[in-house]
Scaffold this motif. Structure first.
Motif, short mmCIF file in Angstrom:
data_model
loop_
_atom_site.label_atom_id
_atom_site.label_comp_id
_atom_site.label_asym_id
_atom_site.label_seq_id
_atom_site.Cartn_x
_atom_site.Cartn_y
_atom_site.Cartn_z
N THR A 119 0.81 -1.22 0.00
CA THR A 119 0.00 0.00 0.00
C THR A 119 0.85 1.27 0.00
OG1 THR A 119 -0.09 0.03 2.42
CG2 THR A 119 -1.81 -1.19 1.28
N VAL A 120 2.16 1.14 0.21
CA VAL A 120 3.03 2.32 0.31
C VAL A 120 3.04 3.11 -1.00
CG1 VAL A 120 5.39 3.10 0.67
CG2 VAL A 120 4.46 1.25 2.08
N ALA A 121 3.19 2.41 -2.13
CA ALA A 121 3.24 3.09 -3.42
C ALA A 121 1.93 3.82 -3.70
CB ALA A 121 3.55 2.10 -4.53
N ARG A 159 0.31 12.77 -3.17
CA ARG A 159 0.63 13.82 -4.15
C ARG A 159 -0.63 14.41 -4.75
NH1 ARG A 159 4.27 13.46 -1.55
NH2 ARG A 159 6.44 12.99 -2.05
N ILE A 160 -1.65 13.57 -4.99
CA ILE A 160 -2.92 14.07 -5.53
C ILE A 160 -3.59 15.00 -4.53
CG2 ILE A 160 -5.22 13.40 -6.29
CD1 ILE A 160 -4.01 10.81 -7.37
N VAL A 161 -3.59 14.62 -3.26
CA VAL A 161 -4.19 15.45 -2.21
C VAL A 161 -3.42 16.77 -2.08
CG1 VAL A 161 -4.67 15.61 0.26
CG2 VAL A 161 -5.12 13.47 -0.97
N PHE A 176 -3.25 22.62 -2.96
CA PHE A 176 -2.60 23.77 -3.58
C PHE A 176 -3.60 24.58 -4.42
CE2 PHE A 176 -0.86 25.03 -7.75
CZ PHE A 176 -0.16 26.16 -7.37
N ILE A 177 -4.39 23.89 -5.22
CA ILE A 177 -5.37 24.59 -6.07
C ILE A 177 -6.39 25.33 -5.21
CG2 ILE A 177 -7.20 24.30 -7.77
CD1 ILE A 177 -4.42 23.97 -8.91
#
Length: 276
Positions: A18-20, A27-29, A34-35
């Motif tokens: 599950t680490v990958a 990164r998606i979160v 950021f947006i």
């Protein structure tokens, strides 16, 4: 075929697998946050313009970031080759190395955070022309790097019993894993030093080429030839091969510290731009 040759018995596709996925999801979160923050704040996300200021910024960006990207490529390709060397030894070593790598990467996360945060702090002082403050911050960061490296190594050793409970390896693979975790625990200290100096302080001061050349020479000029010779010529034991291919951090740490105390990384890489 040994039981260890079946990846399902490694315990990796379960807990460690599950680490990958977690990394990609993180990164998606981060991008979504950021947006959202960009929309709510005064600093708006927009496509770059094509004026002189932007062109100069792009030149500076490429000048200082291309060596960093090259460093990642050189280092990443070297890791791929070392994995290939390990893969040609035996299945038990592959299984043990897979688990040891995941555990090591988990415990040194804090060390990577010091490198990232330290680069921002040192860059801030250099951008303000506060050279002495940048030196002081670099000194404190190196002390923290050593301390957190020690903490990471001790944490890894404390996690050993839990790791053996979570993974399912045969007896020989467990012997390899026990030795590999000891090696990884020792390497946490030089790894933390290198991450903070080469990956953080030096990059903040515009000395990003040092990391590229250091990894190129150490990994491709020393570690990989020694790893190949130990595995396919001398036919050393799997644990000795693992020790040899993990000597890169140990070799780079004193070199990085010598570079640090020469203070050639103290460069103000900011510019004063005036838009017409």
């Amino acid at each position: 075929m040994k039981e260890a040759s079946n990846p399902k018995n490694f315990g990796i596709t379960g807990f460690f697998g599950t680490v990958a996925f977690s990394t990609v999801l993180a990164r998606i979160v981060e991008f979504a946050c950021f947006i959202i923050h960009s929309i709510k704040s005064n600093i708006k996300f927009r496509l770059p313009s094509h004026d002189m200021v932007q062109r100069n910024l792009i030149k500076d960006f490429l000048r200082y970031t291309l060596p960093v990207q090259g460093n990642y490529i050189v280092w990443g390709c070297a890791l791929t080759v070392t994995s290939a060397i390990i893969g040609h030894v035996n299945a038990d070593m592959v299984a043990a190395n897979s688990v040891a790598s995941v555990v090591k990467n988990l415990v040194i996360v804090l060390c990577g955070g010091i490198a990232s945060g330290g680069s921002v702090l040192v860059g801030k002082y250099l951008g303000n022309g506060e050279i002495e403050m940048a030196k002081r911050a670099g000194k404190i960061l190196n002390v923290y790097a050593i301390l957190f490296g020690i903490v990471a190594g001790i944490t890894l050793l404390l996690l050993k019993p839990i790791v053996f409970l979570l993974v399912n390896l045969d007896d020989q693979a467990q012997i390899y894993l026990s030795g590999m975790l000891l090696v990884c625990a020792y390497c946490c200290i030089p790894k933390s030093i290198n991450s903070t100096t080469i990956g953080g302080i030096f990059v903040a001061g515009g000395d990003s080429r040092f990391g590229f050349w250091c990894d190129t020479i150490v990994m491709w000029g020393i570690i990989l030839p020694l790893g190949y010779m130990s595995a396919f010529v001398s036919h050393l034991s799997p644990l000795m091969i693992f020790i040899i291919i993990n000597l890169d951090e140990v070799i780079k740490a004193p070199i990085a510290l010598m570079r640090y105390f020469k203070f050639k990384w103290l460069n103000d890489i900011t510019r004063d731009y005036v838009r017409n």
